[in-house]
Design a protein around this motif. Structure first.
Motif: not given
Length: 103
Positions: A89-103
Protein backbone atom coordinates in the motif's frame (compact mmCIF):
# COMPACT_ATOMS: atom_id res chain seq x y z
CA UNK A 1 2.82 10.29 -21.30
CA UNK A 2 4.43 9.73 -17.93
CA UNK A 3 6.20 6.52 -19.01
CA UNK A 4 7.95 8.45 -21.79
CA UNK A 5 9.46 11.00 -19.43
CA UNK A 6 13.18 10.53 -18.86
CA UNK A 7 14.61 11.60 -15.50
CA UNK A 8 18.15 12.98 -15.66
CA UNK A 9 21.12 11.21 -14.09
CA UNK A 10 24.59 12.50 -13.36
CA UNK A 11 26.48 13.13 -16.62
CA UNK A 12 28.95 10.32 -15.89
CA UNK A 13 26.09 7.81 -15.63
CA UNK A 14 24.00 8.87 -18.63
CA UNK A 15 25.88 6.59 -21.05
CA UNK A 16 24.77 3.56 -19.00
CA UNK A 17 21.14 4.09 -20.01
CA UNK A 18 19.75 3.72 -23.55
CA UNK A 19 17.69 6.89 -23.13
CA UNK A 20 20.45 8.80 -21.34
CA UNK A 21 18.56 8.73 -18.03
CA UNK A 22 16.00 6.92 -15.90
CA UNK A 23 12.78 6.05 -17.70
CA UNK A 24 9.80 6.83 -15.48
CA UNK A 25 8.12 3.60 -14.38
CA UNK A 26 11.22 1.44 -14.74
CA UNK A 27 12.66 -0.71 -11.97
CA UNK A 28 16.38 -0.97 -11.21
CA UNK A 29 17.98 -3.39 -8.79
CA UNK A 30 21.19 -2.32 -7.05
CA UNK A 31 22.39 -5.32 -5.01
CA UNK A 32 25.15 -5.46 -2.45
CA UNK A 33 26.59 -3.28 0.27
CA UNK A 34 26.97 -0.27 -2.04
CA UNK A 35 23.26 -0.26 -2.95
CA UNK A 36 22.39 2.89 -0.95
CA UNK A 37 25.26 4.81 -2.58
CA UNK A 38 24.24 3.57 -6.03
CA UNK A 39 20.64 4.62 -5.39
CA UNK A 40 21.80 8.07 -4.27
CA UNK A 41 24.02 8.47 -7.32
CA UNK A 42 21.22 7.43 -9.67
CA UNK A 43 18.59 9.69 -8.13
CA UNK A 44 20.69 12.76 -7.25
CA UNK A 45 20.41 14.62 -10.57
CA UNK A 46 16.67 14.03 -10.95
CA UNK A 47 16.03 15.17 -7.39
CA UNK A 48 18.22 18.22 -7.90
CA UNK A 49 16.25 18.96 -11.09
CA UNK A 50 12.94 19.05 -9.22
CA UNK A 51 11.79 15.45 -8.91
CA UNK A 52 10.69 13.99 -5.60
CA UNK A 53 12.38 10.88 -4.19
CA UNK A 54 10.92 8.57 -1.54
CA UNK A 55 13.08 6.24 0.54
CA UNK A 56 11.11 3.34 2.04
CA UNK A 57 12.20 0.83 4.67
CA UNK A 58 15.80 2.00 4.87
CA UNK A 59 16.18 3.36 8.40
CA UNK A 60 19.94 3.61 7.88
CA UNK A 61 19.71 5.63 4.65
CA UNK A 62 22.28 8.38 5.12
CA UNK A 63 20.67 11.74 4.59
CA UNK A 64 24.03 13.45 5.05
CA UNK A 65 25.47 11.29 2.28
CA UNK A 66 22.44 12.04 0.09
CA UNK A 67 23.05 15.76 0.60
CA UNK A 68 26.70 15.26 -0.38
CA UNK A 69 25.50 13.68 -3.65
CA UNK A 70 23.57 16.91 -4.20
CA UNK A 71 20.10 15.69 -3.31
CA UNK A 72 18.08 18.56 -1.82
CA UNK A 73 16.69 16.94 1.32
CA UNK A 74 13.49 18.99 1.15
CA UNK A 75 12.61 16.86 -1.91
CA UNK A 76 13.26 13.52 -0.15
CA UNK A 77 10.46 11.70 1.67
CA UNK A 78 11.68 9.21 4.26
CA UNK A 79 9.59 6.28 5.48
CA UNK A 80 12.16 4.44 7.61
CA UNK A 81 9.97 1.53 8.72
CA UNK A 82 6.88 0.04 7.15
CA UNK A 83 5.05 -2.97 8.61
CA UNK A 84 5.19 -5.77 6.03
CA UNK A 85 1.39 -5.94 5.83
CA UNK A 86 1.31 -2.30 4.66
CA UNK A 87 4.33 -2.36 2.36
CA UNK A 88 2.47 -2.75 -0.94
CA UNK A 89 0.00 0.00 0.00
CA UNK A 90 2.81 2.40 0.91
CA UNK A 91 4.79 1.52 -2.24
CA UNK A 92 1.71 2.03 -4.43
CA UNK A 93 0.84 5.37 -2.84
CA UNK A 94 4.35 6.75 -3.11
CA UNK A 95 4.88 5.36 -6.62
CA UNK A 96 1.81 7.29 -7.70
CA UNK A 97 2.98 10.55 -6.12
CA UNK A 98 6.76 10.76 -6.57
CA UNK A 99 9.19 10.26 -9.43
CA UNK A 100 11.71 7.95 -7.72
CA UNK A 101 11.13 5.33 -5.04
CA UNK A 102 14.11 3.72 -3.29
CA UNK A 103 13.18 0.65 -1.30
Amino acid sequence: MAHDRILPVLPGLAALFPDGGLRRGSVLHCPGPSAPSAAMALSAEATRSGSWTAVIGMAGFGLAAAAEWGMPLERVIGVPEVPVEHLTTVLAALSDGVDIVIA
